[in-house]
Motif scaffolding. Structure first.
Motif, PDB file in Angstrom:
ATOM      1  N   UNK A   1       0.822  -1.205   0.000  1.00 56.16           N
ATOM      2  CA  UNK A   1       0.000   0.000   0.000  1.00 56.16           C
ATOM      3  C   UNK A   1       0.855   1.253   0.000  1.00 56.16           C
ATOM      4  N   UNK A   2       1.936   1.207   0.760  1.00 54.06           N
ATOM      5  CA  UNK A   2       2.852   2.342   0.775  1.00 54.06           C
ATOM      6  C   UNK A   2       3.424   2.594  -0.602  1.00 54.06           C
ATOM      7  N   UNK A   3       3.846   1.511  -1.275  1.00 55.32           N
ATOM      8  CA  UNK A   3       4.423   1.635  -2.609  1.00 55.32           C
ATOM      9  C   UNK A   3       3.422   2.199  -3.602  1.00 55.32           C
ATOM     10  N   UNK A   4       2.173   1.704  -3.526  1.00 57.36           N
ATOM     11  CA  UNK A   4       1.136   2.182  -4.450  1.00 57.36           C
ATOM     12  C   UNK A   4       0.847   3.658  -4.232  1.00 57.36           C
ATOM     13  N   UNK A   5       0.674   4.011  -2.952  1.00 55.51           N
ATOM     14  CA  UNK A   5       0.416   5.409  -2.628  1.00 55.51           C
ATOM     15  C   UNK A   5       1.527   6.287  -3.170  1.00 55.51           C
ATOM     16  N   UNK A   6       2.749   5.816  -2.940  1.00 57.21           N
ATOM     17  CA  UNK A   6       3.904   6.599  -3.333  1.00 57.21           C
ATOM     18  C   UNK A   6       3.945   6.816  -4.837  1.00 57.21           C
ATOM     19  N   UNK A   7       3.728   5.746  -5.598  1.00 59.44           N
ATOM     20  CA  UNK A   7       3.797   5.889  -7.060  1.00 59.44           C
ATOM     21  C   UNK A   7       2.738   6.873  -7.528  1.00 59.44           C
ATOM     22  N   UNK A   8       1.507   6.698  -7.019  1.00 58.80           N
ATOM     23  CA  UNK A   8       0.422   7.576  -7.442  1.00 58.80           C
ATOM     24  C   UNK A   8       0.751   9.023  -7.105  1.00 58.80           C
TER      25      UNK A   8
END
Lengths: 340, 413
Positions: free
Chosen positions: A148-155
């Motif tokens: 979730x952290x990675x997804x949030x970050x990319x977005x």
């Protein structure tokens, strides 16, 4: 390419590499001490005078910590991710000018490793690469929190990249060049011989957009959702330990310094300041002071503001920042048309 | 005769379709806690997530279970006061008060408690409410990301804990109230300390309002989040500031007054937003109201006895024991055997910092309770969490948990 030039490059690279890493370490210390001051506590002050050797102790500790790779993690990507985050972050400093030039040993020494005529683009290209490190770290850790952290970050990084890039069109239009040295040189002029032609005076909106987007781009408070200590525990680097974690940490602080340096170069006249034309050695000092100001701002914000929510962050980026940045581009273009 | 399952292409297709549904079920289940920075201790939430949106949340408690209610059945009445401290460790004075008042009710001496003891009890529990709200405010802000608030809140709480330390030596586990009043009077300099605190604290409240309540990001994070309708809140048994944030005007101090609360002049803050922001505002306003009560209590402090005049329940003064034979005997019997409580049952509720804190005690006539049950507000309020977070985002969960102000020590007991 002569031997002398090669030696000059090598020395400059070594010096800048050393300076940036040291700056990282001491920005961390500064942050801890300043936050301590804001929060009425002491912060680390035991190691060395005023805690000045704390970064050294931290570094040693990181090296001696156990290096854990989760059982089900994608090992190759897991090991690669921190490097992908760190290397581009450090590479940006190859084109960032710290000052004008001085004459040393009969040679003209420039305060930058190299001057590319698309320096600005190089910096943006490299900083955008950093998002891969974060996204891959989140993906390869095999942890839901990390994912979730990675997804949030990319977005987040992709959304705010747009506003960031739109906001720098202003200085580029004014200076008529993508070369960072040229952009600064344009700002060293004076109106009526006194007021410096820093871009912040004619483009305050662009400056604010740049600052906001840069804070979001570097994942700092109030846009620190990828890490979101109190929700995702640590976000994309939850599973990382030892030097791999330290690499993410260094990358984050290097990105902070890069963003601060870019803000100084594009809007505050880089190394410009009183007396620089006669004593060019003052340039890097002025530059460092300006960068320090932005770093202080980063830390101050961290001590003050709460965190956005994910959807609010996206809404703010797409529905407010980007339209304003677009309007600002039109405004600056008109201004450039009138002035030149 | 065993049933033979024939091969059927239709059934096979149906099975495949089912499998496809399962694979394409995007919801992931995340275990939030028991080791999580913002579940306020050891609460575990099983979150079913669709992306960042919460489909379902199931609180899982019991990680801190210590069997306190059972333990109380094996201890004498006066020994149980110490156990109550450890339940809601942010509100020990309130826990003490609820317990001793319930025992007093069983003994039938509620009206005999001296005036000075009543006033001190009110004063200290209201200070405790402020201290408890300070921890709530600090952690709530920390959960939402405003880190510095935590330290500013603990700074003020520290002053209250210093007052407690001056009174009874304990800071968090005070055990100061006794059945029948107080064990000893407060030192002479303590009213001065409290007065000093009353003078400084309003400044701190203004600071919190400016730093946090005035912040746009904080408002955006709390307004319209974690909504619970008044009907739902009542149905789930929510009490305290969490209920008053939903527009229900219910406060035990006002509707079942004890310790003479009916004679104090204070407001019961009610907000009608039903969201995290309303619960936040209610608690912030309660700080000023509690301060008002503390000030009034300070003015009412008159010299006098602090324990009930009944040697079978309250310990005699130290000085009397040295000169009077019967005082020494009473002390010996009370300390050694305890006091017997007439058979019966009683429930007494007080307004704790988190809601209605009730004690239900059954006595069989011995010196130990037959059964003690605690109605912990945190435990009951936590039930409403799934209602509040359904359809919200992960970040809202921590905001809602913060707004409920739970203490796991009280939930698991």
């Amino acid at each position: 390419m002569t031997l002398e030039m090669f030696v000059e490059w090598a020395i400059k690279m070594a010096v800048i590499f050393f300076l940036v890493l040291t700056a990282d370490a001491y920005v961390v210390l500064l942050e801890r001490r300043l936050l301590g001051f804001i929060q009425m506590r002491l912060g680390p002050n035991r190691v060395g005078p005023f805690g000045l050797l704390q970064p050294l102790a931290d570094g040693l500790k990181f090296i001696f910590k156990e290096d854990i790779v989760p059982l089900e993690a994608d090992k190759v990507l897991y090991v690669l991710a921190p490097m992908i985050a760190l290397v581009p972050a450090l590479m940006t400093f190859s084109v960032i000018p710290f000052g004008d030039k001085i004459t040393l040993f009969g040679r003209e020494i420039h305060f930058h490793i190299t001057s590319v005529n698309v320096g600005l683009l190089v910096v943006f290209a490299l900083t955008s690469l950093g998002v891969y490190g974060v996204a891959l770290a989140g993906w390869s850790s095999n942890s839901k929190y990390s994912l979730m952290g990675g997804l949030r970050s990319s977005a987040q990084m992709i959304s705010y990249e747009l506003a960031l890039t739109l906001s720098v069109i202003g200085p580029v239009l004014f200076a008529g060049s993508l070369d960072l040295v040229e952009i600064v040189k344009y700002q060293t002029d004076r109106w009526f011989g006194i007021i410096p032609k820093w871009n912040i005076f004619l483009q305050p909106i662009g400056f604010l957009i740049f600052l906001t987007a840069a804070i979001a781009e570097t994942n700092r408070v109030p846009f620190d959702l990828p890490e979101a200590e109190t929700e995702l525990v640590a976000g994309f680097h939850t599973e990382y330990s030892s030097m791999k974690f330290a690499m993410f940490f260094i990358a984050e602080y290097t990105n902070m310094i890069t963003a601060s340096a870019m803000a100084s170069l594009l809007y505050l006249g880089g190394w410009d300041g009183p007396g620089v034309s006669s004593f060019p050695i003052l340039g890097p000092i002025y530059f460092a002071l300006k960068v320090f100001f932005f770093l202080f701002l980063y830390i101050w914000l961290r001590g003050t503001l709460p965190r956005f929510r994910y959807d609010q962050l996206m809404k703010f980026g797409w529905k407010f920042l980007i339209p304003v940045a677009l309007a600002n581009v039109v405004f600056v273009a008109l201004l450039a048309l009138l002035l030149f | 005769m065993s049933k033979v399952v024939e091969y059927s292409p239709t059934r096979k297709l149906q099975e495949l379709a089912q499998m496809k549904d399962q694979v394409l079920d995007h919801n992931i289940t995340v275990s939030m806690g028991p080791q999580h920075p913002s579940t306020h201790g050891v609460l575990r939430l099983e979150l079913e997530l669709d992306g960042e949106t919460i489909v379902n949340a199931v609180p899982d408690i019991g990680y801190l279970h210590t069997g306190m209610e059972k333990l109380m059945e094996y201890k004498k009445y006066q020994q149980n006061i110490v156990i109550t401290d450890r339940m809601d460790y942010l509100n020990p004075m309130g826990n003490n008060l609820g317990y001793v008042m319930c025992v007093e009710k069983l003994l039938g001496i509620t009206d005999e408690i001296p005036e000075r003891a009543q006033v001190i009890r009110v004063m200290l529990t209201e200070l405790q409410r402020i201290a408890s709200h300070m921890v709530w405010l600090g952690t709530h802000a920390l959960d939402i990301g405003a880190m510095s608030m935590f330290f500013y809140c603990f700074r003020e709480r520290e002053k209250i804990l210093n007052i407690y330390e001056a009174i009874c030596g304990g800071r968090m586990t005070v055990s100061y109230f006794r059945v029948g009043g107080l064990p000893y009077d407060i030192p002479d300099f303590v009213p001065g300390m409290i007065r000093e605190f009353c003078k400084e604290f309003p400044k701190a409240i203004d600071e919190y309002k400016a730093l946090l309540a005035g912040n746009t990001i904080f408002q955006a994070r709390t307004k319209g989040v974690g909504i619970i309708t008044p009907e739902d809140a009542i149905q789930w048994g929510v009490t305290g500031p969490s209920l008053r944030g939903s527009g229900v005007d219910y406060d035990v101090r006002r509707y079942e007054p004890y310790c003479g609360y009916e004679t104090y002049d204070f407001e019961v803050p009610v907000e009608t937003g039903c969201d995290v922001w309303s619960r936040f505002s209610v608690r912030i306003r309660e700080l000023s109201e509690s301060l008002k009560i503390v000030r009034q209590a300070l003015d009412r402090l008159k010299p006098g006895s602090v324990k009930v005049d009944s040697p079978k329940i309250a310990l005699p003064e130290r000085e009397m024991m040295k000169h009077q034979m019967d005082a020494l005997i009473h002390h010996f019997l009370l300390a050694g055997l305890g006091f017997e409580v007439p058979p019966g049952e009683a429930y007494h509720a007080i307004e704790g910092s988190k809601g209605e804190l009730g004690y239900y005690i059954v006595s069989d006539g011995s010196e130990r309770p037959y059964r003690v049950h605690v109605r912990g507000p945190s435990f009951v309020n936590l039930q409403a969490l799934p209602v509040m977070v359904k359809g919200a985002m992960i970040a809202d969960t921590v905001a809602v948990i913060g707004s409920l102000d739970i203490v796991l020590g009280e939930i698991d007991r």
